[in-house]
Write a protein that holds these residues in place. Structure first.
Motif, mmCIF file in Angstrom:
data_model
loop_
_atom_site.group_PDB
_atom_site.id
_atom_site.type_symbol
_atom_site.label_atom_id
_atom_site.label_comp_id
_atom_site.label_asym_id
_atom_site.label_seq_id
_atom_site.Cartn_x
_atom_site.Cartn_y
_atom_site.Cartn_z
ATOM 1 N N SER A 215 0.843 -1.192 0.000
ATOM 2 C CA SER A 215 0.000 0.000 0.000
ATOM 3 C C SER A 215 0.881 1.246 0.000
ATOM 4 O O SER A 215 1.812 1.366 0.794
ATOM 5 N N GLU A 216 0.564 2.151 -0.916
ATOM 6 C CA GLU A 216 1.247 3.449 -0.969
ATOM 7 C C GLU A 216 0.182 4.538 -0.893
ATOM 8 O O GLU A 216 -0.160 5.162 -1.896
ATOM 9 N N GLY A 217 -0.354 4.735 0.282
ATOM 10 C CA GLY A 217 -1.448 5.695 0.438
ATOM 11 C C GLY A 217 -2.723 5.117 -0.139
ATOM 12 O O GLY A 217 -3.187 4.078 0.290
ATOM 13 N N ASN A 218 -3.277 5.759 -1.178
ATOM 14 C CA ASN A 218 -4.496 5.249 -1.792
ATOM 15 C C ASN A 218 -4.210 4.402 -3.031
ATOM 16 O O ASN A 218 -5.122 4.047 -3.757
ATOM 17 N N LEU A 219 -2.951 4.073 -3.270
ATOM 18 C CA LEU A 219 -2.550 3.225 -4.385
ATOM 19 C C LEU A 219 -1.873 1.965 -3.861
ATOM 20 O O LEU A 219 -1.411 1.931 -2.723
ATOM 21 N N THR A 220 -1.806 0.936 -4.708
ATOM 22 C CA THR A 220 -1.027 -0.249 -4.358
ATOM 23 C C THR A 220 0.017 -0.489 -5.430
ATOM 24 O O THR A 220 -0.158 -0.097 -6.580
#
Length: 94
Positions: A65-70
């Motif tokens: 997970s990178e904030g609201n992205l994967t």
């Protein structure tokens, strides 16, 4: 807690050709969403990686997970090995 993995990455070489390389990365274990066996990539890059490592490895796909992205990352090790590595780091912390 940061956990060290060996990432497999493909880089453009010349024209349509690519080379496969290894790179160490550190991932926050709290950001790992899932770990699955990456059997399709295993077929395409095993020979090149096996030469570099001197063994035939298994590959896993980490979803991070990178904030609201994967982001999907291919690393060396079976899902069980990855899980044990993450678990060991968490036990050592506490």
């Amino acid at each position: 807690m940061l956990v060290k993995f060996t990432m497999v990455e493909k880089t453009p070489f010349s024209g349509d050709k690519t080379t496969t390389g290894l790179r160490d990365i550190y991932v926050n274990s709290r950001h790992i969403v899932s770990v699955t066996l990456d059997s399709m990539r295993h077929v395409s890059i095993t020979e090149n990686i096996a030469e570099q490592l001197g063994m035939t490895p298994q590959f896993s796909e980490l979803v991070v997970s990178e904030g609201n992205l994967t982001k999907k990352i291919t690393v060396i090790g079976s899902p069980t090995e990855i899980y044990q590595k993450i678990k060991r780091k968490q036990i050592l912390k506490g």
